[in-house]
Write a protein that holds these residues in place. Structure first.
Motif: not given
Ligand SMILES: C[S@@+](CC[C@H](N)C(=O)[O-])C[C@H]1O[C@@H](n2cnc3c(N)ncnc32)[C@H](O)[C@@H]1O
Length: 344
Positions: A19-24, A105-111, A244-257
């Motif tokens: 996320l840093a480059p987008a914020v900066e 600038a940045g979005i995080l989804l930690d599902l 702007g940047r997005i980061v997504v953390l998924a813990y099961q295959s259906l969401e990750d897909r």
């Protein structure tokens, strides 16, 4: 605040680095970078973002009012740089328009569920703890797991166990549940887990907890998790500023897909095959920032077992579309089946 290892935010350094480059960039242009944490939880990632990016403000969304309360207390030292919002993250488009009309600038989804939700037995998420069959992330509204188990037909139960739990014994479990509830309704998880365990052949019992996939399926159904994510992803991407940047953390295959398909789709050229030159309007709108999916290191998995299944995907917005996207704009063709009922 409980600082036990299971409350350690997953892939924290990697998330901040991405996320840093987008914020900066946005701060260097003289604007205030606005970050959105779409899954605030206990505020671990948010606290680190507010600390690492002192020029940014942050909006924290969660559908769980207890999470919002705990995170708001934790983030109080940041004053008005932090704004909590009680919402389902598929409302991210409207929330972004309110807090960041020039683009986020940045979005995080930690599902998924938080360690707090799993630890509190009375929320009913953990198959290892006897509790009422609730499983709602937002306890102020929506149907409970008990209502799903009591009211869905055998076919509907089989469908959700198959689709959301990828459970091979879906038909057998659905039949046993319907037979048993005709005599006595299910109210507690231990009783429900016992019926599932009794219906599981011994060979399958050895391959892990028999109720794991059924619980995952019920949780997804109760919270409408896949349809919320499916709606949230395009809205999140559309709300990003250029750069702007997005980061997504998924813990099961259906969401990750779902995450993988949406990020890939928006990162491809839309030029028709055979066109000799790519026109500006066909250039990809996004660039993928991670090849494949990012994983936790062996060390992080050992320190924080919750990080073991995580898949990280990230993208940066390269440009705005020539024509605004809307409900009628280009969308993924890989739609999920409709939910039997939305929990909202
Ligand atoms: C894995 S936890 C986030 C943990 C957080 N990153 C931290 O560091 O504490 C996921 C959180 O997202 C929330 N959540 C899950 N699905 C949601 C949705 N569709 N809309 C809003 N919040 C959601 C859950 O209630 C939970 O508190």
């Amino acid at each position: 605040m409980d600082e036990s290892p299971q409350h350690t935010p997953v892939l924290l350094e990697r998330t901040l680095e991405l996320l840093a480059p987008a914020v900066e960039r946005i701060a260097a242009a003289g604007s205030t970078p606005v970050l959105i944490d779409g899954t605030l939880g206990l505020g671990g990632h948010s606290e680190a973002m507010l600390t690492r990016f002192p020029e940014a403000t942050l909006v924290g969304i969660d559908r769980d009012t207890s999470a919002l309360e705990l995170a708001s207390a934790r983030l109080a030292p940041f004053g008005d740089r932090f704004s909590p919002v009680h919402a389902v993250y598929d409302e991210i488009g409207q929330i972004a328009a309110r807090f960041a009309p020039d683009g986020v600038a940045g979005i995080l989804l930690d599902l998924g569920v938080s360690s707090m939700q799993l630890d509190l037995a009375e929320r009913g998420f953990a198959y290892s703890k006897d509790a009422p069959l609730d499983m709602r992330m937002d306890t102020t509204r929506g149907i409970t797991a008990e209502e799903v188990i009591a009211s869905y037909s055998e076919n509907e139960l089989r469908r959700i166990f198959t689709e959301y739990g990828e459970e091979k014994l879906a038909g057998r479990y659905a039949r046993k549940i319907v037979q048993r509830r005709a005599q006595e309704p299910f109210t507690r998880s231990a009783d429900f887990v016992k019926v599932i365990a009794d219906a599981t052949p011994a060979a399958v019992q050895r391959a892990g907890h028999p109720a794991k996939r059924v619980f995952q399926a019920l949780r997804i159904e109760v919270n409408g998790e896949l349809s919320a994510l499916e709606d949230a992803l395009p809205a999140a991407l559309d709300s990003l500023a250029v750069g702007g940047r997005i980061v997504v953390l998924a813990y099961q295959s259906l969401e990750d897909r779902l995450v993988k398909h949406e990020l890939q789709r928006r990162s491809q050229s839309t030029a028709p095959a055979g066109l000799p030159v790519e026109l500006p309007e066909h250039r990809p709108e996004f660039a993928l920032l991670v090849r494949g999916a990012g994983r936790a290191t062996e060390q992080e998995m050992a320190d924080n077992p919750r990080a073991t299944p995580v898949r990280l995907r990230a993208a940066e917005r390269l440009r705005r579309p020539e024509t605004p996207r809307g409900p009628s704009g280009p969308r993924s063709s890989a739609r999920l089946p409709a939910r039997s009922e939305r929990a909202r």
